[in-house]
Write an enzyme that holds these catalytic residues in place. Structure first.
Site, PDB file in Angstrom:
ATOM      1  N   TYR A  38     123.992  32.352  68.126  1.00  0.00           N
ATOM      2  CA  TYR A  38     122.711  32.312  68.095  1.00  0.00           C
ATOM      3  C   TYR A  38     121.818  32.790  67.101  1.00  0.00           C
ATOM      4  O   TYR A  38     120.848  32.363  66.480  1.00  0.00           O
ATOM      5  CB  TYR A  38     121.850  32.460  69.446  1.00  0.00           C
ATOM      6  CG  TYR A  38     120.465  31.925  69.545  1.00  0.00           C
ATOM      7  CD1 TYR A  38     120.263  30.624  70.113  1.00  0.00           C
ATOM      8  CD2 TYR A  38     119.231  32.595  69.649  1.00  0.00           C
ATOM      9  CE1 TYR A  38     118.910  30.022  70.085  1.00  0.00           C
ATOM     10  CE2 TYR A  38     118.180  31.935  69.504  1.00  0.00           C
ATOM     11  CZ  TYR A  38     117.800  30.954  69.786  1.00  0.00           C
ATOM     12  OH  TYR A  38     116.786  30.278  70.057  1.00  0.00           O
TER      13      TYR A  38
ATOM     14  N   PRO B  59     118.586  19.852  68.366  1.00  0.00           N
ATOM     15  CA  PRO B  59     117.593  21.233  68.217  1.00  0.00           C
ATOM     16  C   PRO B  59     118.141  22.209  69.176  1.00  0.00           C
ATOM     17  O   PRO B  59     117.348  23.218  69.011  1.00  0.00           O
ATOM     18  CB  PRO B  59     116.290  20.779  68.418  1.00  0.00           C
ATOM     19  CG  PRO B  59     116.286  19.219  69.027  1.00  0.00           C
ATOM     20  CD  PRO B  59     117.698  18.667  68.772  1.00  0.00           C
TER      21      PRO B  59
ATOM     22  N   LYS C 118     119.226  25.267  64.726  1.00  0.00           N
ATOM     23  CA  LYS C 118     120.154  25.437  63.589  1.00  0.00           C
ATOM     24  C   LYS C 118     119.720  24.461  62.321  1.00  0.00           C
ATOM     25  O   LYS C 118     120.319  24.961  61.308  1.00  0.00           O
ATOM     26  CB  LYS C 118     121.496  25.186  63.985  1.00  0.00           C
ATOM     27  CG  LYS C 118     122.066  26.241  64.943  1.00  0.00           C
ATOM     28  CD  LYS C 118     122.251  27.463  64.486  1.00  0.00           C
ATOM     29  CE  LYS C 118     122.800  28.865  65.282  1.00  0.00           C
ATOM     30  NZ  LYS C 118     121.958  29.909  65.098  1.00  0.00           N
TER      31      LYS C 118
ATOM     32  N   HIS D 133     111.524  38.199  67.262  1.00  0.00           N
ATOM     33  CA  HIS D 133     112.342  38.330  68.497  1.00  0.00           C
ATOM     34  C   HIS D 133     113.525  39.021  68.666  1.00  0.00           C
ATOM     35  O   HIS D 133     114.351  38.625  67.667  1.00  0.00           O
ATOM     36  CB  HIS D 133     112.320  36.765  69.154  1.00  0.00           C
ATOM     37  CG  HIS D 133     111.067  36.064  69.323  1.00  0.00           C
ATOM     38  ND1 HIS D 133     110.392  36.046  70.418  1.00  0.00           N
ATOM     39  CD2 HIS D 133     110.365  35.331  68.304  1.00  0.00           C
ATOM     40  CE1 HIS D 133     109.183  35.373  70.241  1.00  0.00           C
ATOM     41  NE2 HIS D 133     109.137  35.028  68.933  1.00  0.00           N
TER      42      HIS D 133
ATOM     43  N   TYR E 273     114.498  28.935  77.497  1.00  0.00           N
ATOM     44  CA  TYR E 273     115.013  27.699  77.467  1.00  0.00           C
ATOM     45  C   TYR E 273     115.475  27.541  78.989  1.00  0.00           C
ATOM     46  O   TYR E 273     115.511  28.581  79.887  1.00  0.00           O
ATOM     47  CB  TYR E 273     116.679  27.737  76.962  1.00  0.00           C
ATOM     48  CG  TYR E 273     116.546  27.719  75.407  1.00  0.00           C
ATOM     49  CD1 TYR E 273     116.770  26.714  74.701  1.00  0.00           C
ATOM     50  CD2 TYR E 273     116.318  28.792  74.580  1.00  0.00           C
ATOM     51  CE1 TYR E 273     116.674  26.791  73.398  1.00  0.00           C
ATOM     52  CE2 TYR E 273     116.353  28.940  73.195  1.00  0.00           C
ATOM     53  CZ  TYR E 273     116.435  27.729  72.607  1.00  0.00           C
ATOM     54  OH  TYR E 273     116.552  27.791  71.226  1.00  0.00           O
TER      55      TYR E 273
HETATM   56  P1  RFL Z   1     113.747  16.912  55.716  1.00  0.00           P
HETATM   57  O1  RFL Z   1     113.072  17.934  56.306  1.00  0.00           O
HETATM   58  O2  RFL Z   1     114.302  15.802  56.374  1.00  0.00           O
HETATM   59  O3  RFL Z   1     113.336  16.386  54.289  1.00  0.00           O
HETATM   60  C1  RFL Z   1     113.921  15.473  53.434  1.00  0.00           C
HETATM   61  C2  RFL Z   1     112.921  14.967  52.615  1.00  0.00           C
HETATM   62  O4  RFL Z   1     113.287  13.976  51.568  1.00  0.00           O
HETATM   63  C3  RFL Z   1     112.412  12.882  51.743  1.00  0.00           C
HETATM   64  N1  RFL Z   1     113.259  11.736  51.590  1.00  0.00           N
HETATM   65  C4  RFL Z   1     113.213  10.858  50.315  1.00  0.00           C
HETATM   66  N2  RFL Z   1     112.673  11.648  48.849  1.00  0.00           N
HETATM   67  C5  RFL Z   1     112.911  10.612  48.038  1.00  0.00           C
HETATM   68  N3  RFL Z   1     113.654   9.638  47.824  1.00  0.00           N
HETATM   69  C6  RFL Z   1     114.164   9.129  49.190  1.00  0.00           C
HETATM   70  N4  RFL Z   1     115.047   8.013  49.054  1.00  0.00           N
HETATM   71  C7  RFL Z   1     113.843  10.101  50.212  1.00  0.00           C
HETATM   72  N5  RFL Z   1     114.334   9.618  51.716  1.00  0.00           N
HETATM   73  C8  RFL Z   1     113.854  10.666  52.236  1.00  0.00           C
HETATM   74  C9  RFL Z   1     111.565  12.826  52.922  1.00  0.00           C
HETATM   75  O5  RFL Z   1     110.390  12.261  52.917  1.00  0.00           O
HETATM   76  C10 RFL Z   1     111.726  14.544  53.339  1.00  0.00           C
HETATM   77  O6  RFL Z   1     110.462  14.940  52.880  1.00  0.00           O
HETATM   78  O7  RFL Z   1     115.266  17.833  55.343  1.00  0.00           O
HETATM   79  P2  RFL Z   1     115.755  19.136  54.971  1.00  0.00           P
HETATM   80  O8  RFL Z   1     114.952  19.560  53.729  1.00  0.00           O
HETATM   81  O9  RFL Z   1     117.218  19.101  54.855  1.00  0.00           O
HETATM   82  O10 RFL Z   1     115.391  19.701  56.071  1.00  0.00           O
HETATM   83  C11 RFL Z   1     115.989  19.712  57.294  1.00  0.00           C
HETATM   84  C12 RFL Z   1     115.029  20.319  58.414  1.00  0.00           C
HETATM   85  O11 RFL Z   1     113.792  19.366  58.507  1.00  0.00           O
HETATM   86  C13 RFL Z   1     115.625  20.043  59.874  1.00  0.00           C
HETATM   87  O12 RFL Z   1     116.941  20.365  59.758  1.00  0.00           O
HETATM   88  C14 RFL Z   1     115.043  20.875  60.941  1.00  0.00           C
HETATM   89  O13 RFL Z   1     113.483  20.365  61.308  1.00  0.00           O
HETATM   90  C15 RFL Z   1     115.697  20.793  62.300  1.00  0.00           C
HETATM   91  N6  RFL Z   1     114.909  21.139  63.591  1.00  0.00           N
HETATM   92  C16 RFL Z   1     115.005  22.657  63.613  1.00  0.00           C
HETATM   93  N7  RFL Z   1     115.932  23.461  62.768  1.00  0.00           N
HETATM   94  C17 RFL Z   1     115.902  24.803  63.069  1.00  0.00           C
HETATM   95  O14 RFL Z   1     116.721  25.370  62.139  1.00  0.00           O
HETATM   96  N8  RFL Z   1     115.151  25.544  64.062  1.00  0.00           N
HETATM   97  C18 RFL Z   1     114.578  24.775  64.921  1.00  0.00           C
HETATM   98  O15 RFL Z   1     114.085  25.225  65.784  1.00  0.00           O
HETATM   99  C19 RFL Z   1     114.522  23.239  64.782  1.00  0.00           C
HETATM  100  N9  RFL Z   1     113.770  22.556  65.695  1.00  0.00           N
HETATM  101  C20 RFL Z   1     114.136  20.609  64.460  1.00  0.00           C
HETATM  102  C21 RFL Z   1     113.682  21.176  65.469  1.00  0.00           C
HETATM  103  C22 RFL Z   1     114.145  19.018  64.293  1.00  0.00           C
HETATM  104  C23 RFL Z   1     113.491  18.491  65.184  1.00  0.00           C
HETATM  105  N10 RFL Z   1     113.160  16.949  65.057  1.00  0.00           N
HETATM  106  C24 RFL Z   1     111.919  16.409  65.139  1.00  0.00           C
HETATM  107  C25 RFL Z   1     114.228  16.244  64.124  1.00  0.00           C
HETATM  108  C26 RFL Z   1     112.777  20.454  66.206  1.00  0.00           C
HETATM  109  C27 RFL Z   1     112.760  19.238  66.352  1.00  0.00           C
HETATM  110  C28 RFL Z   1     112.010  18.433  67.476  1.00  0.00           C
HETATM  111  C1  PHB Z   2     110.735  24.914  68.046  1.00  0.00           C
HETATM  112  O1  PHB Z   2     110.026  25.721  68.100  1.00  0.00           O
HETATM  113  O2  PHB Z   2     110.418  24.014  67.819  1.00  0.00           O
HETATM  114  C2  PHB Z   2     112.240  25.214  68.644  1.00  0.00           C
HETATM  115  C3  PHB Z   2     112.795  26.384  68.975  1.00  0.00           C
HETATM  116  C4  PHB Z   2     113.977  26.638  69.427  1.00  0.00           C
HETATM  117  C5  PHB Z   2     114.828  25.459  69.445  1.00  0.00           C
HETATM  118  C6  PHB Z   2     114.124  24.219  68.962  1.00  0.00           C
HETATM  119  C7  PHB Z   2     113.173  24.013  68.437  1.00  0.00           C
HETATM  120  O3  PHB Z   2     115.991  25.562  69.950  1.00  0.00           O
END
Ligand code: RFL
Ligand code: PHB
Length: 392
Positions: free
Chosen positions: A384, A292, A296, A72, A200
């Site tokens: 962004y 979110p 980032k 994009h 958005y």
């Molecule tokens: P994770 O993915 O939480 O992975 C951590 C792992 O550690 C395990 N764990 C353990 N393992 C051993 N011993 C323990 N005591 C442990 N405790 C936990 C867990 O089971 C897990 O597998 O962290 P990591 O690797 O730092 O990754 C970070 C990302 O997952 C997170 O920042 C993103 O998903 C955030 N996020 C978004 N980020 C973006 O860059 N772009 C996006 O569009 C975006 N959208 C989002 C998001 C996060 C969301 N939620 C639900 C929080 C949208 C949503 C809705």
């Molecule tokens: C997503 O696709 O899950 C998503 C995209 C943009 C955002 C957050 C989540 O800012």
């Protein structure tokens, strides 16, 4: 057991670190608390900055992303009764971003780990780092009913916000900065064709976002109150509310269908400093959380892993501790800039409970300024799109 780098957590941060280290000839063991299926069932991020895309490509993880991901030039913002505004990352920052699901990245990382017969231990229980401030740290855990001790040179805490790594740093050393927002996001995944672009939306009924995973998989979010429950949101209610928030032409273009996943995530900003304690290094959500809105979180996990892997490579190849010593400060500079941007965009696009008319007007004025100023547009687009990684 013995390894060079013990990695706690097999999410995107831990698995990517293990992959990059392997490619540099550095041995690691990944300890993941959950099963693979559980890790793959978490529906999270979808937007990858160009820097993240390049890091994945450079480490042999780009093939499926380049085939199935969608590049994009930017993302749109709409707000009640106003024109569409486009965050033009390509025009102002010369960068594109990619929509490609975190679930797919996680699958790609597991597949790469299997190809190299990586030491990934899932369902590891009671994982605990020890002696981080000595030069002989180790990690203990239980696996398949056995107590195991893993000796290592370094420990990487990649275990997310609720993990054990950050909590093992003494409170006298760790500083925590936190902001909790008074609402959450209700997310729905559906096997329907998405809109062409990310949109958005700021509306009196609350924020909304239209995103995508692939040509037949859409991801939508709406702002909900903190006491809202998923069970109260039937598919029909969700689609009706989503369409109420978008201008008519966009609402009409949204294709609805049965949801295949529905969840509510609270919004929070959080930073822990420093990101290093002796031989323990935090990376990803273990050290910081962003709402979110700015997309980032996963991208910060990738930049932390880039800096940390570069530091370990310099240590093992040249015996240099320079990058190890600068890791926390360097990673935190990028973290804070994304934390600030995500907080700012969250404030711009959401309706806060109890918002005064003054605050409402100020928010509208800011959106209008963005739409009318090249300078403001360039600033938002640059942030962004994602700031560059710092040179060594
Ligand atoms: P994770 O993915 O939480 O992975 C951590 C792992 O550690 C395990 N764990 C353990 N393992 C051993 N011993 C323990 N005591 C442990 N405790 C936990 C867990 O089971 C897990 O597998 O962290 P990591 O690797 O730092 O990754 C970070 C990302 O997952 C997170 O920042 C993103 O998903 C955030 N996020 C978004 N980020 C973006 O860059 N772009 C996006 O569009 C975006 N959208 C989002 C998001 C996060 C969301 N939620 C639900 C929080 C949208 C949503 C809705
Ligand atoms: C997503 O696709 O899950 C998503 C995209 C943009 C955002 C957050 C989540 O800012």
């Amino acid at each position: 057991m013995k390894t060079q780098v013990a990695i706690i957590g097999g999410g995107p941060a831990g698995m990517l670190l293990s992959e990059i280290l392997h490619r540099a000839g550095i041995d690691s063991v990944v300890l993941e608390a959950k099963s693979r299926d559980y890790v793959l069932s978490r529906i999270r991020a979808g937007v990858l900055e160009q820097g993240t895309v390049e890091l994945l490509r450079e480490n042999g993880l780009g093939e499926r992303m380049d085939r199935d991901g969608h590049p994009h030039d930017g993302a749109a913002i709409v707000w009640a009764g106003r024109d569409r505004y486009f965050i033009d990352a390509w025009k102002y920052a010369g960068k594109r971003f990619m929509t490609y699901g975190q679930t797919n990245i996680q699958e790609d990382l597991f597949a790469a780990a299997d190809r190299r017969q990586a030491k990934l231990l899932c369902e590891a229980q009671d994982v605990q780092p020890h002696d981080m401030t000595t030069d002989k740290p180790y990690v203990t855990f239980r696996h398949n009913g056995e107590d195991v001790r893993l000796d290592c040179d370094f420990i990487a805490g990649c275990d997310g916000f609720h993990g054990v790594s950050r909590k093992s740093i003494p409170t006298s050393i760790l500083r925590e900065f936190e902001k909790v927002y008074p609402f959450g996001w209700l997310g729905v995944l559906s096997e329907t064709p998405p809109l062409n672009e990310l949109v958005y939306c700021n509306h009196p009924r609350g924020f909304a976002l239209a995103s995508q995973r692939n040509p037949m998989l859409s991801r939508y979010y709406i702002q909900v109150s903190l006491d809202d429950k998923v069970e109260a949101w039937s598919d029909d209610r969700f689609w009706a509310e989503l369409k109420l928030r978008y201008p008519k032409e966009i609402a009409d273009a949204i294709v609805t269908g049965p949801s295949i996943e529905k969840s509510i995530a609270p919004l929070r900003s959080f930073v822990a400093e420093p990101m290093r304690h002796g031989r323990l290094f935090l990376a990803g959500d273990a050290a910081h959380i962003v709402p979110p809105t700015g997309a980032k979180g996963l991208n910060l996990a990738a930049s932390d892993v880039f800096y940390l892997s570069r530091a370990f490579k310099a240590y093992y190849a040249q015996g240099s501790t320079k990058l190890i010593d600068s890791y926390s400060a360097m990673a935190l500079r990028r973290v804070w800039s994304s934390v600030r941007f995500s907080w700012w965009l969250t404030n711009l696009l959401h309706r806060f409970p109890g918002m005064t008319e003054f605050e409402q007007r100020a928010q509208e004025c800011e959106l209008e300024y963005l739409a009318s100023s090249q300078h403001a547009s360039a600033s938002v687009a640059e942030q962004y799109a994602g700031l560059p990684f710092e040179p060594a």
